[in-house]
Design an enzyme around this catalytic site. Structure first.
Site, PDB file in Angstrom:
ATOM      1  N   THR A   1      -1.924  40.755   0.955  1.00 11.46           N
ATOM      2  CA  THR A   1      -3.514  40.216   1.416  1.00 11.46           C
ATOM      3  C   THR A   1      -4.127  41.430   1.523  1.00 11.46           C
ATOM      4  O   THR A   1      -5.302  41.148   1.317  1.00 11.46           O
ATOM      5  CB  THR A   1      -3.457  38.733   2.299  1.00 11.46           C
ATOM      6  N   THR A   2      -3.044  42.581   2.478  1.00 12.05           N
ATOM      7  CA  THR A   2      -4.432  43.585   2.499  1.00 12.05           C
ATOM      8  C   THR A   2      -4.030  44.673   2.040  1.00 12.05           C
ATOM      9  O   THR A   2      -5.300  45.267   1.966  1.00 12.05           O
ATOM     10  CB  THR A   2      -3.410  43.912   4.242  1.00 12.05           C
TER      11      THR A   2
ATOM     12  N   LYS B   1       0.405  31.505   8.087  1.00  9.58           N
ATOM     13  CA  LYS B   1      -0.295  30.542   9.064  1.00  9.58           C
ATOM     14  C   LYS B   1      -2.016  30.019   9.194  1.00  9.58           C
ATOM     15  O   LYS B   1      -2.016  29.338   9.893  1.00  9.58           O
ATOM     16  CB  LYS B   1      -0.258  32.170  10.116  1.00  9.58           C
TER      17      LYS B   1
ATOM     18  N   ASP C   1       3.268  36.181   6.717  1.00 10.15           N
ATOM     19  CA  ASP C   1       2.880  36.011   5.329  1.00 10.15           C
ATOM     20  C   ASP C   1       3.175  34.937   5.010  1.00 10.15           C
ATOM     21  O   ASP C   1       2.795  33.824   4.188  1.00 10.15           O
ATOM     22  CB  ASP C   1       3.277  37.129   3.727  1.00 10.15           C
TER      23      ASP C   1
ATOM     24  N   LYS D   1      -3.001  28.954   6.759  1.00 13.93           N
ATOM     25  CA  LYS D   1      -3.379  27.364   5.982  1.00 13.93           C
ATOM     26  C   LYS D   1      -2.990  27.055   7.252  1.00 13.93           C
ATOM     27  O   LYS D   1      -3.642  25.416   7.549  1.00 13.93           O
ATOM     28  CB  LYS D   1      -1.794  26.887   5.336  1.00 13.93           C
TER      29      LYS D   1
ATOM     30  N   ASN E   1      -4.986  44.341   9.972  1.00 13.95           N
ATOM     31  CA  ASN E   1      -3.392  44.856   8.869  1.00 13.95           C
ATOM     32  C   ASN E   1      -2.474  43.672   8.481  1.00 13.95           C
ATOM     33  O   ASN E   1      -1.077  43.125   7.782  1.00 13.95           O
ATOM     34  CB  ASN E   1      -1.910  45.236   9.653  1.00 13.95           C
ATOM     35  N   ALA E   2      -3.403  42.342   9.413  1.00 13.83           N
ATOM     36  CA  ALA E   2      -2.789  40.829   9.349  1.00 13.83           C
ATOM     37  C   ALA E   2      -3.511  40.397   7.659  1.00 13.83           C
ATOM     38  O   ALA E   2      -4.696  41.236   7.026  1.00 13.83           O
ATOM     39  CB  ALA E   2      -3.186  39.975  10.039  1.00 13.83           C
ATOM     40  N   GLY E   3      -3.203  39.502   7.100  1.00 13.61           N
ATOM     41  CA  GLY E   3      -4.147  38.552   5.969  1.00 13.61           C
ATOM     42  C   GLY E   3      -4.157  37.415   5.804  1.00 13.61           C
ATOM     43  O   GLY E   3      -2.440  37.147   5.466  1.00 13.61           O
ATOM     44  N   HIS E   4      -4.902  37.038   6.196  1.00 13.83           N
ATOM     45  CA  HIS E   4      -4.896  35.500   5.694  1.00 13.83           C
ATOM     46  C   HIS E   4      -5.203  34.845   4.761  1.00 13.83           C
ATOM     47  O   HIS E   4      -6.496  35.614   4.394  1.00 13.83           O
ATOM     48  CB  HIS E   4      -5.423  33.996   7.289  1.00 13.83           C
TER      49      HIS E   4
ATOM     50  N   PRO F   1       3.779  44.124  -4.252  1.00 17.51           N
ATOM     51  CA  PRO F   1       4.130  43.588  -3.991  1.00 17.51           C
ATOM     52  C   PRO F   1       5.183  43.594  -2.753  1.00 17.51           C
ATOM     53  O   PRO F   1       5.809  43.966  -2.271  1.00 17.51           O
ATOM     54  CB  PRO F   1       5.563  43.652  -5.336  1.00 17.51           C
TER      55      PRO F   1
ATOM     56  N   GLY G   1      -1.831  44.515  -1.011  1.00 19.62           N
ATOM     57  CA  GLY G   1      -2.025  44.796  -2.671  1.00 19.62           C
ATOM     58  C   GLY G   1      -0.954  44.539  -3.177  1.00 19.62           C
ATOM     59  O   GLY G   1      -0.197  44.105  -3.950  1.00 19.62           O
TER      60      GLY G   1
ATOM     61  N   GLN H   1       0.728  39.186  11.883  1.00 15.88           N
ATOM     62  CA  GLN H   1       2.230  39.390  11.210  1.00 15.88           C
ATOM     63  C   GLN H   1       3.124  38.223  12.060  1.00 15.88           C
ATOM     64  O   GLN H   1       3.173  36.895  11.588  1.00 15.88           O
ATOM     65  CB  GLN H   1       2.975  40.628  12.323  1.00 15.88           C
TER      66      GLN H   1
ATOM     67  N   GLY I   1       4.130  22.258   2.921  1.00 14.74           N
ATOM     68  CA  GLY I   1       3.532  23.100   2.236  1.00 14.74           C
ATOM     69  C   GLY I   1       2.898  23.058   0.862  1.00 14.74           C
ATOM     70  O   GLY I   1       4.854  23.357   0.623  1.00 14.74           O
TER      71      GLY I   1
HETATM   72  P1  IMP Z   1       1.317  47.895  10.998  1.00 11.57           P
HETATM   73  O1  IMP Z   1       1.731  46.824  11.603  1.00 11.57           O
HETATM   74  O2  IMP Z   1       0.624  48.675   9.591  1.00 11.57           O
HETATM   75  O3  IMP Z   1       1.873  49.418  11.634  1.00 11.57           O
HETATM   76  O4  IMP Z   1       2.868  48.501   9.632  1.00 11.57           O
HETATM   77  C1  IMP Z   1       4.314  48.711   9.945  1.00 11.57           C
HETATM   78  C2  IMP Z   1       4.989  46.705   9.164  1.00 11.57           C
HETATM   79  O5  IMP Z   1       4.810  45.728   9.047  1.00 11.57           O
HETATM   80  C3  IMP Z   1       4.517  47.379   7.954  1.00 11.57           C
HETATM   81  O6  IMP Z   1       6.576  46.771   7.455  1.00 11.57           O
HETATM   82  C4  IMP Z   1       3.847  46.596   7.121  1.00 11.57           C
HETATM   83  O7  IMP Z   1       4.221  46.576   5.964  1.00 11.57           O
HETATM   84  C5  IMP Z   1       3.676  44.716   8.336  1.00 11.57           C
HETATM   85  N1  IMP Z   1       3.197  44.391   8.386  1.00 11.57           N
HETATM   86  C6  IMP Z   1       2.000  44.187   9.457  1.00 11.57           C
HETATM   87  N2  IMP Z   1       1.683  43.259   8.849  1.00 11.57           N
HETATM   88  C7  IMP Z   1       1.348  42.513   8.468  1.00 11.57           C
HETATM   89  C8  IMP Z   1       1.324  41.859   7.975  1.00 11.57           C
HETATM   90  O8  IMP Z   1       0.045  40.677   7.910  1.00 11.57           O
HETATM   91  N3  IMP Z   1       1.665  41.005   6.784  1.00 11.57           N
HETATM   92  C9  IMP Z   1       3.522  41.520   6.432  1.00 11.57           C
HETATM   93  N4  IMP Z   1       3.973  42.754   6.923  1.00 11.57           N
HETATM   94  C10 IMP Z   1       2.968  43.038   7.846  1.00 11.57           C
END
Ligand code: IMP
Length: 428
Positions: free
Chosen positions: A298-299, A16, A13, A18, A38-41, A303, A301, A223, A412
């Site tokens: 982003t994924t 990236k 987070d 941006k 699992n990512a979120g942009h 905090p 919600g 990540q 930024g």
């Molecule tokens: P997983 O990737 O869903 O297996 O989660 C494993 C760990 O990575 C957890 O602590 C998640 O919160 C963290 N995580 C996965 N994707 C992201 C991301 O895009 N940003 C921040 N943390 C992430």
């Protein structure tokens, strides 16, 4: 023929999306090489907010070829939901290509991710519950389902049956769930096959051709460094390689073609999920960062946990990834503070450590040693050159640069695409 790797230096987070977006129209292809949805942009273009989980952020730039590399795990339902959503807003997604070697996330793995977390109780990882871990585990155990398997129903059925042979034992006997029916999974996956087929390519070959033609390719990590399965805070990590080495294995681009490694680092630190976090702030300073930086996942919600900048943590990223440039994001979030603390080392059992300690147990006991820098109160969101920044902000950036041992090329100063100070062009 630049091949630029873009990674996160902390726990994700960092912004990236941006950074990729900033390179904008000068990029020819953007490759996602690890992770999944699992990512979120979150990208803001002309005041419009786009939240992407699976698609590479370059999909929003006209002319760019977005590539989902072999190292990615793909939830096909999410893939097409995201394609539909951006197309509904007028974005052209027709250039998207997907590696035939990428693994798909069958719904039984999403179920397993969630029930495993519940089973772990207090020892849970805090995953995003998207099936990422179980799908990478299947890949390593050689019972995964790949994109290419979808196009031959007999092959698909045999592979699903093979995987469920094992998975159903786990679901039924350990987690007390119903067994999953092979035909239901085959139907679920085959439903996407026809729409997927035209997107599927040998992406390693395609990328080699693009580089040979002199095109600019960005390899964008999901990540970040400290969530990398090998180099992160294991076991509180994701299940893939989010560091620069993963860019090669996850795309098929060899190491000697990588020309630059750009790391994105936030002016403070955040983390989602469980795991050690030495500079975490559990008081109102943390809440202030969360609100000012809008630090909510982003994924999921959730905090985000917030804390001060951790210099040894970022310096570790410089070392592991061979960082050539840093993009420092969200400097504006620190505006309005009288003083800004930075963690410069850790104290562990009474001993000072200047670098991230070797063991997880030590890292979990690390107490930050802070140095405090004078803050600034001026609005910096309109700064476009270093000289536009107030003296104290410039000094803060210079101090971080010295500690992380690689140049800060971009800063930024707000969420918008144009709200950046470019010190060195990332493509020069
Ligand atoms: P997983 O990737 O869903 O297996 O989660 C494993 C760990 O990575 C957890 O602590 C998640 O919160 C963290 N995580 C996965 N994707 C992201 C991301 O895009 N940003 C921040 N943390 C992430």
């Amino acid at each position: 023929m630049p091949a630029i790797v873009l990674i996160g230096a902390q726990w994700g987070d960092e912004g990236k999306g941006k950074a990729t977006d900033l390179l904008g129209s000068r990029i020819d292809a953007v490759v996602k090489f690890n992770g999944g949805n699992n990512a979120g942009h979150t990208i803001v273009i002309d005041g419009e907010k786009y939240a992407l989980h699976l698609l590479p952020s370059g999909i929003l730039t006209p002319g760019v070829v977005p590539v989902i590399g072999n190292g990615v795990v793909v939830d096909l339902g999410v893939l097409f939901e995201e394609v539909d959503a951006i197309e509904a807003r007028g974005v052209d997604a027709s250039k998207l290509v997907v590696s035939g070697n990428a693994h798909v996330i069958p719904s039984y793995n999403t179920t397993l991710d969630r029930v495993t977390e519940r089973f772990l109780g207090n020892s849970k990882i805090g995953t995003t519950g998207r099936g990422i871990g179980p799908t990478y585990a299947d890949k390593m155990a050689r019972i995964g389902i790949r994109v290419q398997d979808l196009f031959d129903e007999d092959v698909l059925r045999a592979k699903v049956a093979g995987a469920l042979n094992l998975k159903n034992q786990i679901l039924v006997k350990i987690y007390n769930r119903k067994a999953v029916d092979v035909e239901a999974v085959v139907t679920e996956l085959r439903a996407y096959a026809e729409r997927l087929r035209p997107m599927v390519r040998d992406t390693a070959l395609l990328l080699e051709q693009l580089l040979d033609e002199g095109k600019t390719v960005v390899l964008e990590a999901g990540q970040a460094t400290h969530l990398d399965v090998d180099h992160g805070t294991y076991p509180f990590v994701t299940s893939s390689n989010a560091t620069a080495g993963g860019a090669c294995t996850g795309s098929g681009i060899p190491p000697n073609r990588i020309t630059r490694v750009v790391a994105v680092v936030k002016a403070y630190t955040t983390r989602v999920g469980e795991g050690p976090f030495p500079t975490e702030l559990l008081d109102e300073s943390g809440e202030r960062l969360r609100q000012a930086g809008f630090e909510f996942g982003t994924t999921t919600g959730r905090p985000r946990r917030c804390g001060w900048f951790d210099a040894p943590l970022a310096r570790y990223a410089t070392r592991i990834n061979g960082v050539t440039d840093f993009v420092l994001t969200k400097l504006d979030v620190l505006t309005g503070m009288d003083e800004v603390p930075v963690c410069v080392a850790y104290e562990i059992d009474g001993v000072r450590h200047d670098e991230v300690p070797m063991t997880q147990a030590e890292f979990a006991r690390a107490v930050p040693v802070y140095e405090t820098f004078p803050g600034w109160h001026e609005d910096i969101s309109k700064a476009r050159t270093l000289e536009d920044l107030p003296r104290n902000a410039r000094d803060y950036v210079a101090a971080l640069e010295a500690m992380i041992r690689a140049p800060i090329s971009v800063i930024g100063v707000g969420p918008g695409r144009e709200q950046t100070v470019v010190v060195h062009d990332l493509l020069d």
